[in-house]
Design an enzyme around this catalytic site. Structure first.
Site, PDB file in Angstrom:
ATOM      1  N   LYS A 170      11.237  38.562 -12.894  1.00  0.00           N
ATOM      2  CA  LYS A 170      11.259  39.738 -12.021  1.00  0.00           C
ATOM      3  C   LYS A 170      10.860  39.284 -10.626  1.00  0.00           C
ATOM      4  O   LYS A 170       9.686  39.153 -10.287  1.00  0.00           O
ATOM      5  CB  LYS A 170      10.313  40.846 -12.484  1.00  0.00           C
ATOM      6  CG  LYS A 170      10.723  42.162 -11.810  1.00  0.00           C
ATOM      7  CD  LYS A 170       9.593  43.057 -11.396  1.00  0.00           C
ATOM      8  CE  LYS A 170       8.924  42.777 -10.100  1.00  0.00           C
ATOM      9  NZ  LYS A 170       9.689  42.960  -8.868  1.00  0.00           N
ATOM     10  N   GLU A 245      -1.263  33.059  -9.685  1.00  0.00           N
ATOM     11  CA  GLU A 245      -1.290  32.321  -8.408  1.00  0.00           C
ATOM     12  C   GLU A 245      -1.438  33.376  -7.320  1.00  0.00           C
ATOM     13  O   GLU A 245      -0.490  34.115  -7.045  1.00  0.00           O
ATOM     14  CB  GLU A 245       0.027  31.555  -8.201  1.00  0.00           C
ATOM     15  CG  GLU A 245       0.267  30.432  -9.179  1.00  0.00           C
ATOM     16  CD  GLU A 245      -0.603  29.228  -8.917  1.00  0.00           C
ATOM     17  OE1 GLU A 245      -1.146  29.092  -7.812  1.00  0.00           O
ATOM     18  OE2 GLU A 245      -0.747  28.412  -9.840  1.00  0.00           O
ATOM     19  N   CYS A 279       0.771  31.451   1.350  1.00  0.00           N
ATOM     20  CA  CYS A 279      -0.503  31.669   0.647  1.00  0.00           C
ATOM     21  C   CYS A 279      -1.510  30.572   0.967  1.00  0.00           C
ATOM     22  O   CYS A 279      -2.705  30.811   1.026  1.00  0.00           O
ATOM     23  CB  CYS A 279      -0.266  31.763  -0.851  1.00  0.00           C
ATOM     24  SG  CYS A 279       0.623  30.362  -1.503  1.00  0.00           S
ATOM     25  N   GLU A 378      -7.160  38.048   3.459  1.00  0.00           N
ATOM     26  CA  GLU A 378      -5.861  37.434   3.702  1.00  0.00           C
ATOM     27  C   GLU A 378      -5.028  38.383   4.570  1.00  0.00           C
ATOM     28  O   GLU A 378      -4.773  39.521   4.184  1.00  0.00           O
ATOM     29  CB  GLU A 378      -5.159  37.193   2.368  1.00  0.00           C
ATOM     30  CG  GLU A 378      -3.865  36.429   2.535  1.00  0.00           C
ATOM     31  CD  GLU A 378      -3.176  36.179   1.200  1.00  0.00           C
ATOM     32  OE1 GLU A 378      -2.971  37.147   0.452  1.00  0.00           O
ATOM     33  OE2 GLU A 378      -2.852  35.013   0.929  1.00  0.00           O
TER      34      GLU A 378
HETATM   35  P1  NAD Z   1       2.596  41.608  -4.595  1.00  0.00           P
HETATM   36  O1  NAD Z   1       1.397  41.350  -5.405  1.00  0.00           O
HETATM   37  O2  NAD Z   1       2.727  42.923  -3.933  1.00  0.00           O
HETATM   38  O3  NAD Z   1       3.909  41.477  -5.503  1.00  0.00           O
HETATM   39  C1  NAD Z   1       4.223  40.304  -6.222  1.00  0.00           C
HETATM   40  C2  NAD Z   1       5.200  40.654  -7.339  1.00  0.00           C
HETATM   41  O4  NAD Z   1       4.549  41.503  -8.276  1.00  0.00           O
HETATM   42  C3  NAD Z   1       6.438  41.421  -6.876  1.00  0.00           C
HETATM   43  O5  NAD Z   1       7.550  40.987  -7.635  1.00  0.00           O
HETATM   44  C4  NAD Z   1       6.079  42.858  -7.203  1.00  0.00           C
HETATM   45  O6  NAD Z   1       7.220  43.681  -7.387  1.00  0.00           O
HETATM   46  C5  NAD Z   1       5.312  42.668  -8.509  1.00  0.00           C
HETATM   47  N1  NAD Z   1       4.384  43.755  -8.846  1.00  0.00           N
HETATM   48  C6  NAD Z   1       3.749  44.616  -8.003  1.00  0.00           C
HETATM   49  N2  NAD Z   1       2.973  45.470  -8.716  1.00  0.00           N
HETATM   50  C7  NAD Z   1       3.108  45.133 -10.018  1.00  0.00           C
HETATM   51  C8  NAD Z   1       2.543  45.628 -11.235  1.00  0.00           C
HETATM   52  N3  NAD Z   1       1.687  46.640 -11.258  1.00  0.00           N
HETATM   53  N4  NAD Z   1       2.894  45.039 -12.407  1.00  0.00           N
HETATM   54  C9  NAD Z   1       3.746  43.988 -12.415  1.00  0.00           C
HETATM   55  N5  NAD Z   1       4.326  43.481 -11.295  1.00  0.00           N
HETATM   56  C10 NAD Z   1       3.996  44.044 -10.103  1.00  0.00           C
HETATM   57  O7  NAD Z   1       2.693  40.413  -3.553  1.00  0.00           O
HETATM   58  P2  NAD Z   1       3.766  40.185  -2.399  1.00  0.00           P
HETATM   59  O8  NAD Z   1       3.453  41.131  -1.291  1.00  0.00           O
HETATM   60  O9  NAD Z   1       5.143  40.162  -2.959  1.00  0.00           O
HETATM   61  O10 NAD Z   1       3.429  38.671  -1.944  1.00  0.00           O
HETATM   62  C11 NAD Z   1       2.405  38.341  -1.089  1.00  0.00           C
HETATM   63  C12 NAD Z   1       1.158  37.901  -1.830  1.00  0.00           C
HETATM   64  O11 NAD Z   1       1.462  36.824  -2.700  1.00  0.00           O
HETATM   65  C13 NAD Z   1       0.085  37.368  -0.917  1.00  0.00           C
HETATM   66  O12 NAD Z   1      -1.170  37.888  -1.288  1.00  0.00           O
HETATM   67  C14 NAD Z   1       0.105  35.870  -1.157  1.00  0.00           C
HETATM   68  O13 NAD Z   1      -1.077  35.196  -0.920  1.00  0.00           O
HETATM   69  C15 NAD Z   1       0.481  35.795  -2.577  1.00  0.00           C
HETATM   70  N6  NAD Z   1       1.041  34.475  -2.884  1.00  0.00           N
HETATM   71  C16 NAD Z   1       0.330  33.562  -3.633  1.00  0.00           C
HETATM   72  C17 NAD Z   1       0.838  32.295  -3.865  1.00  0.00           C
HETATM   73  C18 NAD Z   1       0.097  31.259  -4.666  1.00  0.00           C
HETATM   74  O14 NAD Z   1       0.726  30.357  -5.165  1.00  0.00           O
HETATM   75  N7  NAD Z   1      -1.195  31.335  -4.816  1.00  0.00           N
HETATM   76  C19 NAD Z   1       2.065  31.955  -3.357  1.00  0.00           C
HETATM   77  C20 NAD Z   1       2.749  32.881  -2.595  1.00  0.00           C
HETATM   78  C21 NAD Z   1       2.238  34.153  -2.373  1.00  0.00           C
END
Ligand code: NAD
Length: 476
Positions: A170, A245, A279, A378
């Site tokens: 997803k 992650e 990130c 962040e």
């Molecule tokens: P997000 O948490 O909003 O969404 C990530 C994914 O989770 C999306 O596909 C979203 O649709 C899904 N999602 C959202 N709510 C959900 C739920 N309740 N149940 C299941 N899935 C759900 O994050 P984002 O805005 O897409 O990305 C940015 C964030 O990702 C930042 O905080 C960044 O630091 C983090 N990030 C971490 C890493 C790492 O490797 N540590 C890498 C890249 C990004």
């Protein structure tokens, strides 16, 4: 404007039964460019069942056969390289030249390297009278964010497939093109039906339904800490394996005697890469108090050289943010920083570039209080916090003084003294005097930055179970 295909299930492209329309915009202009018919819970359930059905066949193939598929997927991705890079630039905002290298070529290389890992990997081991096997953990749910879409998908889907898991991906609906092109590549590589499935839908319903599915054995999530905590709790309450992650607030620590120009160039480059939507970005620059002004002069010169503009324009060095929401969030943090008394050195919350696009100027604060919100949370935008320190112990305390622990950097007079400071930093990866990113080294975080590791052979662990087969001890 095109309409995307959003569901690939059991080897077929499927039209969602009751789609909700989602508009992906061009981040540089705000104009709609891709309509995505979002899938619902029904498609999530069908995808999980398809993955379950395909599991028995896929998990019992010899790993070398699965590795062969990984190589073919890499070939098919390579054929779509230019298309993926342009789409990611348009959606996420990274300048095209960087996108080609970082967003596309690097993940393709990761597919290839992982395929090679298979030959050296210890799939079985004999310990006393036990044959210890590493076997596929089951159906893997891979949920990914938008900022490095192909890279993050690769970090999960490639090891899951090599381990023998079947997959439901997803991806983020916010920047879906890389995932759609990957699904096309997988279809062209003729992976057996049901081994890889993709549903693009909203997190709150489709993502949550996948995590809750009784067919799901492993949940691998990359995204925000807030959502990760929720998913982790949900997965563990059902006793599912879970990898998270999450976010970061990584420190770049300048030690006395370091080459300041090199440290500034690299820290500025890391902080503003992908408009700060990284990130592991080095967003806190921890510098000796006596050298702060020297550092700020060099930072200001470096920032002046960053041309902000359309990511498809070859002159642009930094593009926009992914969305209007993200731009507003970053502007709020900049205003908060000013209100907190931090010194604004360059940039700010005022509009820059094409007002219809999601641009924010590269912004630098000095004299930042390490306990303030801009130094603790962040921001996920182009904002660098310069924090002065008095002695090395204080520098280490500040570096470790957030809930996160994803990455870091240390700059010192020599590698040995820098290494000893790097060892005091509680983060999953710390670069010493510009040591480059290593695709084969484990990637992941301490503390609120997550649970588990990705990349190289370490990324396989999350998708494998141990099975010990005790054999009778025969005499003679
Ligand atoms: P997000 O948490 O909003 O969404 C990530 C994914 O989770 C999306 O596909 C979203 O649709 C899904 N999602 C959202 N709510 C959900 C739920 N309740 N149940 C299941 N899935 C759900 O994050 P984002 O805005 O897409 O990305 C940015 C964030 O990702 C930042 O905080 C960044 O630091 C983090 N990030 C971490 C890493 C790492 O490797 N540590 C890498 C890249 C990004």
């Amino acid at each position: 404007m095109q309409t995307a295909r959003s569901c690939f299930i059991n080897g077929q492209w499927v039209v969602p039964d009751k789609p909700t329309s989602f508009m992906v915009t061009n981040s540089a202009t705000g104009a709609p460019w891709l309509e995505v018919p979002l899938a619902g819970v029904a498609e999530a359930e069908i995808a999980c069942k398809a993955a379950r059905t395909a599991f028995a066949g896929w998990s019992t193939l010899d790993p070398s056969v699965r590795a062969g598929y990984l190589g073919r997927i890499a070939d098919e991705l390579e054929a779509r390289q230019a298309e993926i890079a342009a789409a990611v630039s348009r959606e996420v905002g990274m300048p095209l030249k960087l996108s080609e290298r970082i967003q596309v070529a690097a993940p393709i290389l990761a597919w290839r390297r992982l395929a090679k890992t298979s030959a050296d990997y210890q799939w079985t081991e004999t310990i006393g009278n036990s044959l210890v096997e590493r076997v596929a953990a089951g159906v893997a749910i891979c949920i990914t964010p938008w900022n490095y879409p192909l890279h993050q998908i690769t970090g999960k889907v490639a090891p899951a497939l090599l381990a023998g898991c079947t997959v439901v991906l997803k991806p983020s609906e916010v920047a879906p093109s890389a995932a759609i092109l990957l699904a096309e590549a997988i279809e062209a590589a003729q992976l057996p039906a049901g081994v890889f499935n993709m549903v693009i839908g909203a997190g709150a319903d489709v993502g949550a339904a996948l995590v809750a599915s009784p067919e799901a054995d492993v949940i691998s999530f990359t995204g925000s800490t807030a959502v990760g905590r929720q998913i982790g709790a949900q997965a563990l309450s059902a006793v599912k394996r879970v990898t998270l992650e999450l976010g970061g607030k990584s420190a770049s620590v300048l030690l006395p005697g370091a080459d300041v120009a090199v440290a500034v160039k690299s820290t500025v480059g890391s902080c503003f890469l992908n408009s700060g939507q990284t990130c592991s970005a080095l967003t806190r620059f921890i510098v000796p108090a006596a050298q702060q002004e020297e550092v700020l002069t060099l930072i200001s010169e470096a920032v002046q050289r960053i041309t902000v503009g359309d990511p498809l324009d070859p002159n642009s060095r930094m593009g926009p943010l992914v969305s209007d929401d993200q731009r507003e969030r970053v502007r709020r943090y900049i205003r908060k920083g000013i209100e907190s008394g931090a010194r604004l050195v360059c940039g700010g919350a005022e509009p820059v570039g094409n007002a219809a696009g999601y641009f924010v100027a590269p912004t630098v604060f000095a004299d930042v209080d390490p306990a303030s919100d801009i130094a603790q949370e962040e921001i996920f935008g182009p904002v660098l916090c310069v924090i002065p320190y008095r002695d090395i112990d204080e520098a280490v305390t500040i570096a470790n003084g957030t809930p996160f622990g994803l990455a870091g950097a240390v700059w010192g007079l020599d590698d040995a003294s820098s290494l000893s400071v790097a060892r005091r930093i509680r983060a999953g990866q710390v670069d010493i005097n510009g040591g480059p990113f290593n695709l084969d080294a484990p990637f992941g975080g301490f503390g609120m930055s997550g649970v588990g590791r990705e990349n190289g052979r370490f990324g396989l662990d999350d998708f494998l179970e141990y099975r010990s087969l005790q054999q009778p001890q025969r005499k003679g």
